[in-house]
Design a protein around this motif. Structure first.
Motif, PDB file in Angstrom:
ATOM      1  N   GLY A 210       0.822  -1.198   0.000  1.00 63.22           N
ATOM      2  CA  GLY A 210       0.000   0.000   0.000  1.00 63.22           C
ATOM      3  C   GLY A 210       0.857   1.249   0.000  1.00 63.22           C
ATOM      4  O   GLY A 210       1.840   1.339   0.732  1.00 63.22           O
ATOM      5  N   SER A 211       0.503   2.213  -0.833  1.00 63.04           N
ATOM      6  CA  SER A 211       1.167   3.517  -0.887  1.00 63.04           C
ATOM      7  C   SER A 211       0.144   4.576  -0.513  1.00 63.04           C
ATOM      8  O   SER A 211      -0.970   4.578  -1.051  1.00 63.04           O
ATOM      9  CB  SER A 211       1.709   3.791  -2.288  1.00 63.04           C
ATOM     10  N   VAL A 212       0.510   5.474   0.394  1.00 66.41           N
ATOM     11  CA  VAL A 212      -0.435   6.456   0.929  1.00 66.41           C
ATOM     12  C   VAL A 212       0.219   7.829   0.954  1.00 66.41           C
ATOM     13  O   VAL A 212       1.378   7.966   1.366  1.00 66.41           O
ATOM     14  CB  VAL A 212      -0.894   6.081   2.356  1.00 66.41           C
ATOM     15  N   VAL A 213      -0.518   8.839   0.518  1.00 65.80           N
ATOM     16  CA  VAL A 213      -0.083  10.227   0.605  1.00 65.80           C
ATOM     17  C   VAL A 213      -1.125  10.999   1.418  1.00 65.80           C
ATOM     18  O   VAL A 213      -2.328  10.879   1.168  1.00 65.80           O
ATOM     19  CB  VAL A 213       0.091  10.869  -0.783  1.00 65.80           C
ATOM     20  N   VAL A 214      -0.652  11.764   2.398  1.00 63.34           N
ATOM     21  CA  VAL A 214      -1.522  12.542   3.285  1.00 63.34           C
ATOM     22  C   VAL A 214      -1.120  14.011   3.188  1.00 63.34           C
ATOM     23  O   VAL A 214       0.072  14.331   3.257  1.00 63.34           O
ATOM     24  CB  VAL A 214      -1.391  12.066   4.751  1.00 63.34           C
ATOM     25  N   ASP A 215      -2.095  14.886   3.019  1.00 61.89           N
ATOM     26  CA  ASP A 215      -1.816  16.310   2.881  1.00 61.89           C
ATOM     27  C   ASP A 215      -2.725  17.105   3.816  1.00 61.89           C
ATOM     28  O   ASP A 215      -3.938  16.833   3.889  1.00 61.89           O
ATOM     29  CB  ASP A 215      -2.042  16.753   1.429  1.00 61.89           C
ATOM     30  N   VAL A 216      -2.164  18.062   4.534  1.00 60.34           N
ATOM     31  CA  VAL A 216      -2.949  18.900   5.439  1.00 60.34           C
ATOM     32  C   VAL A 216      -3.717  19.936   4.606  1.00 60.34           C
ATOM     33  O   VAL A 216      -3.117  20.670   3.812  1.00 60.34           O
ATOM     34  CB  VAL A 216      -2.054  19.605   6.477  1.00 60.34           C
ATOM     35  N   ASP A 217      -5.013  19.986   4.785  1.00 62.10           N
ATOM     36  CA  ASP A 217      -5.866  20.847   3.970  1.00 62.10           C
ATOM     37  C   ASP A 217      -5.672  22.323   4.306  1.00 62.10           C
ATOM     38  O   ASP A 217      -5.606  22.699   5.487  1.00 62.10           O
ATOM     39  CB  ASP A 217      -7.341  20.483   4.182  1.00 62.10           C
ATOM     40  N   TRP A 218      -5.591  23.152   3.263  1.00 63.24           N
ATOM     41  CA  TRP A 218      -5.501  24.609   3.413  1.00 63.24           C
ATOM     42  C   TRP A 218      -4.398  25.017   4.410  1.00 63.24           C
ATOM     43  O   TRP A 218      -4.581  25.902   5.233  1.00 63.24           O
ATOM     44  CB  TRP A 218      -6.844  25.196   3.864  1.00 63.24           C
ATOM     45  N   PHE A 219      -3.230  24.363   4.279  1.00 58.96           N
ATOM     46  CA  PHE A 219      -2.179  24.630   5.251  1.00 58.96           C
ATOM     47  C   PHE A 219      -1.505  25.980   5.003  1.00 58.96           C
ATOM     48  O   PHE A 219      -1.102  26.661   5.959  1.00 58.96           O
ATOM     49  CB  PHE A 219      -1.136  23.511   5.245  1.00 58.96           C
ATOM     50  N   SER A 302      -6.470  15.460   3.765  1.00 56.20           N
ATOM     51  CA  SER A 302      -6.948  14.687   2.628  1.00 56.20           C
ATOM     52  C   SER A 302      -5.967  13.555   2.389  1.00 56.20           C
ATOM     53  O   SER A 302      -4.752  13.737   2.540  1.00 56.20           O
ATOM     54  CB  SER A 302      -7.056  15.562   1.383  1.00 56.20           C
ATOM     55  N   ILE A 303      -6.489  12.396   2.008  1.00 51.22           N
ATOM     56  CA  ILE A 303      -5.659  11.191   1.895  1.00 51.22           C
ATOM     57  C   ILE A 303      -5.931  10.494   0.571  1.00 51.22           C
ATOM     58  O   ILE A 303      -7.093  10.342   0.151  1.00 51.22           O
ATOM     59  CB  ILE A 303      -5.948  10.216   3.057  1.00 51.22           C
ATOM     60  N   GLY A 304      -4.867  10.070  -0.103  1.00 51.74           N
ATOM     61  CA  GLY A 304      -4.965   9.228  -1.289  1.00 51.74           C
ATOM     62  C   GLY A 304      -4.153   7.965  -1.087  1.00 51.74           C
ATOM     63  O   GLY A 304      -3.075   8.008  -0.489  1.00 51.74           O
ATOM     64  N   ALA A 305      -4.673   6.839  -1.561  1.00 52.29           N
ATOM     65  CA  ALA A 305      -3.982   5.565  -1.352  1.00 52.29           C
ATOM     66  C   ALA A 305      -4.152   4.665  -2.566  1.00 52.29           C
ATOM     67  O   ALA A 305      -5.149   4.749  -3.298  1.00 52.29           O
ATOM     68  CB  ALA A 305      -4.526   4.867  -0.105  1.00 52.29           C
ATOM     69  N   SER A 306      -3.176   3.799  -2.761  1.00 53.73           N
ATOM     70  CA  SER A 306      -3.256   2.801  -3.829  1.00 53.73           C
ATOM     71  C   SER A 306      -2.673   1.489  -3.339  1.00 53.73           C
ATOM     72  O   SER A 306      -1.873   1.466  -2.391  1.00 53.73           O
ATOM     73  CB  SER A 306      -2.503   3.271  -5.079  1.00 53.73           C
ATOM     74  N   LEU A 307      -3.060   0.396  -3.980  1.00 53.38           N
ATOM     75  CA  LEU A 307      -2.569  -0.938  -3.654  1.00 53.38           C
ATOM     76  C   LEU A 307      -1.908  -1.531  -4.889  1.00 53.38           C
ATOM     77  O   LEU A 307      -2.427  -1.399  -6.005  1.00 53.38           O
ATOM     78  CB  LEU A 307      -3.708  -1.847  -3.196  1.00 53.38           C
ATOM     79  N   THR A 308      -0.785  -2.200  -4.687  1.00 50.87           N
ATOM     80  CA  THR A 308      -0.061  -2.839  -5.779  1.00 50.87           C
ATOM     81  C   THR A 308       0.290  -4.264  -5.384  1.00 50.87           C
ATOM     82  O   THR A 308       0.888  -4.480  -4.325  1.00 50.87           O
ATOM     83  CB  THR A 308       1.245  -2.082  -6.106  1.00 50.87           C
ATOM     84  N   CYS A 309      -0.091  -5.225  -6.217  1.00 44.90           N
ATOM     85  CA  CYS A 309       0.311  -6.620  -5.993  1.00 44.90           C
ATOM     86  C   CYS A 309       1.714  -6.806  -6.579  1.00 44.90           C
ATOM     87  O   CYS A 309       1.935  -6.559  -7.766  1.00 44.90           O
ATOM     88  CB  CYS A 309      -0.686  -7.573  -6.657  1.00 44.90           C
ATOM     89  N   ALA A 328      -4.984   9.820  -6.413  1.00 47.81           N
ATOM     90  CA  ALA A 328      -6.132   9.623  -5.522  1.00 47.81           C
ATOM     91  C   ALA A 328      -6.256  10.788  -4.545  1.00 47.81           C
ATOM     92  O   ALA A 328      -7.364  11.231  -4.216  1.00 47.81           O
ATOM     93  CB  ALA A 328      -5.986   8.299  -4.772  1.00 47.81           C
ATOM     94  N   LEU A 329      -5.115  11.298  -4.080  1.00 42.36           N
ATOM     95  CA  LEU A 329      -5.137  12.470  -3.203  1.00 42.36           C
ATOM     96  C   LEU A 329      -5.749  13.666  -3.919  1.00 42.36           C
ATOM     97  O   LEU A 329      -6.548  14.418  -3.331  1.00 42.36           O
ATOM     98  CB  LEU A 329      -3.709  12.808  -2.753  1.00 42.36           C
ATOM     99  N   TYR A 330      -5.413  13.850  -5.188  1.00 46.96           N
ATOM    100  CA  TYR A 330      -5.982  14.951  -5.957  1.00 46.96           C
ATOM    101  C   TYR A 330      -7.502  14.843  -6.006  1.00 46.96           C
ATOM    102  O   TYR A 330      -8.215  15.843  -5.863  1.00 46.96           O
ATOM    103  CB  TYR A 330      -5.396  14.950  -7.373  1.00 46.96           C
ATOM    104  N   ARG A 339     -11.108  13.825   3.309  1.00 47.56           N
ATOM    105  CA  ARG A 339     -11.651  12.516   2.942  1.00 47.56           C
ATOM    106  C   ARG A 339     -10.534  11.581   2.488  1.00 47.56           C
ATOM    107  O   ARG A 339      -9.425  12.018   2.206  1.00 47.56           O
ATOM    108  CB  ARG A 339     -12.707  12.639   1.830  1.00 47.56           C
ATOM    109  N   VAL A 340     -10.869  10.280   2.427  1.00 44.99           N
ATOM    110  CA  VAL A 340      -9.937   9.240   1.965  1.00 44.99           C
ATOM    111  C   VAL A 340     -10.414   8.750   0.612  1.00 44.99           C
ATOM    112  O   VAL A 340     -11.588   8.423   0.433  1.00 44.99           O
ATOM    113  CB  VAL A 340      -9.905   8.050   2.952  1.00 44.99           C
ATOM    114  N   THR A 341      -9.489   8.672  -0.355  1.00 49.00           N
ATOM    115  CA  THR A 341      -9.802   8.137  -1.673  1.00 49.00           C
ATOM    116  C   THR A 341      -8.824   7.028  -2.008  1.00 49.00           C
ATOM    117  O   THR A 341      -7.611   7.223  -1.911  1.00 49.00           O
ATOM    118  CB  THR A 341      -9.725   9.242  -2.761  1.00 49.00           C
ATOM    119  N   MET A 342      -9.354   5.888  -2.378  1.00 46.51           N
ATOM    120  CA  MET A 342      -8.531   4.753  -2.802  1.00 46.51           C
ATOM    121  C   MET A 342      -8.474   4.721  -4.322  1.00 46.51           C
ATOM    122  O   MET A 342      -9.494   4.890  -4.987  1.00 46.51           O
ATOM    123  CB  MET A 342      -9.107   3.441  -2.276  1.00 46.51           C
ATOM    124  N   ALA A 343      -7.291   4.504  -4.859  1.00 50.04           N
ATOM    125  CA  ALA A 343      -7.136   4.414  -6.319  1.00 50.04           C
ATOM    126  C   ALA A 343      -7.825   3.163  -6.845  1.00 50.04           C
ATOM    127  O   ALA A 343      -7.925   2.155  -6.135  1.00 50.04           O
ATOM    128  CB  ALA A 343      -5.662   4.395  -6.683  1.00 50.04           C
TER     129      ALA A 343
END
Length: 343
Positions: A210-219, A302-309, A328-330, A339-343
């Motif tokens: 799993g790869s995850v990117v987290v960004d603080v909103d309106w920082f 805001s969070i974006g995540a993806s899974l890779t086998c 996904a973060l975008y 919110r959390v978005t999964m690719a």
């Protein structure tokens, strides 16, 4: 110089520091880093264990690392040592001591009857250890020597423990300075990316990463409204929530730069990852950090995540996993943020 074996019936140890019972746990980012094979520190550990064995003549010497549940061996010299629960380890006793901890004969002390190394192979009787600390003063583990025969240390051998501890802790201080972000105490960008690349390379076919990117909103608006000192404090609080999530699920987390953070997740499962990231998102909102420049009124992420086998094709593509998470973060940001978005 060899370990002076003894038939003394009384175990000896240095006096216990009565304040040690309240010792805080080590920062998990440091333990996680050491447990996952930082090569520079592994070489330091190996040299220290070899020197200690040469000086004491003990059958086994090692560095042990302690997390909340287990004692983990590193750089064992003499034999490969099994994983031991912390509650049943000798090292857990050793790190409560303010100084060098010595048991001349564990068979003559009822405190150690349930310790795995005493009950089972290698049937330890002599044991000596000295606690090792992270640069912030918190305990990470111990340098130890053990033997199946009773023994004692002379003054010179005791001194070697102190010298080796100073060497290890100095190397640890210099190494963490290059690996840890000083503001948040998470991994820094360089070390996080190195760790991600290594984890992908070492993963087995079929593992899901799993790869995850987290960004603080309106920082930027937060900094403009409250000032950079408040912004730094905000980032530290947000980082503490992410570290707690990483601790509970054995993630690796670091600061990518500015208000952006990255996580890598081994053996990821989609539903569990979504639940954990939702808990992380809610945890930041629950901090209730005032943010007048945000339409939500508080600091959020805001969070974006993806899974890779992992396969032969995907193994070299660790950057692709984070590129997918970034997309996904975008979408999280485009759809209202917080919110959390999964690719």
């Amino acid at each position: 110089m060899q370990l002076a074996h003894s038939n003394d019936r009384l175990a000896s140890r240095m006096p216990v520091d009565s304040t040690a019972g309240g010792e805080p746990e080590v920062e998990s980012s440091v333990i996680e880093w050491l447990l996952h094979d930082d090569q520079v520190m592994r070489e330091c550990f190996t040299h220290a264990a070899e020197i200690l064995k040469s000086v004491t003549g003990a059958a086994i010497t090692a560095i042990v690392l302690l997390d909340e549940e287990y004692q983990h061996y590193r750089a064992e010299v003499g034999m490969a040592m099994p994983l031991v629960t912390r509650a049943r380890s000798l090292a857990d006793y050793a790190v409560r001591d303010a100084d060098l901890f010595v048991i001349e004969d564990a068979h003559n002390d009822s405190r150690f009857g349930d310790c795995m190394l005493v009950k089972r192979h290698p049937f330890v009787r002599f044991y000596a250890a000295i606690a090792l600390r992270a640069p912030n003063g918190e305990i990470v583990g111990a340098l130890c020597a053990m033997d199946p025969a009773p023994g004692r240390l002379d003054a010179g051998q005791r001194g070697v423990f102190y010298h080796l501890r100073a060497m290890i802790e100095n190397d640890l201080k210099m190494r963490t300075a290059t690996a840890i972000d000083p503001l948040t105490q998470l991994y820094n960008r360089r070390f996080l990316l190195e760790t991600i690349a290594r984890r992908w390379k070492e993963a087995r076919d079929g593992d899901v990463m799993g790869s995850v990117v987290v960004d603080v909103d309106w920082f930027k608006q937060y900094n403009d409204t409250y000032g950079h000192q408040a912004g730094d404090h905000c980032l530290r609080l947000v980082a503490s929530v992410m570290q707690a999530a990483a601790d509970s699920e054995h993630f690796v987390v670091g600061r990518m730069g500015g208000e952006e953070f990255g996580l890598v997740v081994l053996d990821a499962q989609r539903s569990m990852l979504e639940d954990t990231l939702e808990t992380l998102r809610q945890g930041v909102a629950d901090l209730a950090i005032e943010h007048r420049a945000s339409p939500l009124g508080v600091v959020t992420v805001s969070i974006g995540a993806s899974l890779t086998c992992i396969s032969d094709l995907s193994r070299p593509a660790h950057r692709d996993g984070f590129a997918s998470a970034d997309r996904a973060l975008y979408r999280s940001k485009h759809n209202g943020r917080n919110r959390v978005t999964m690719a």
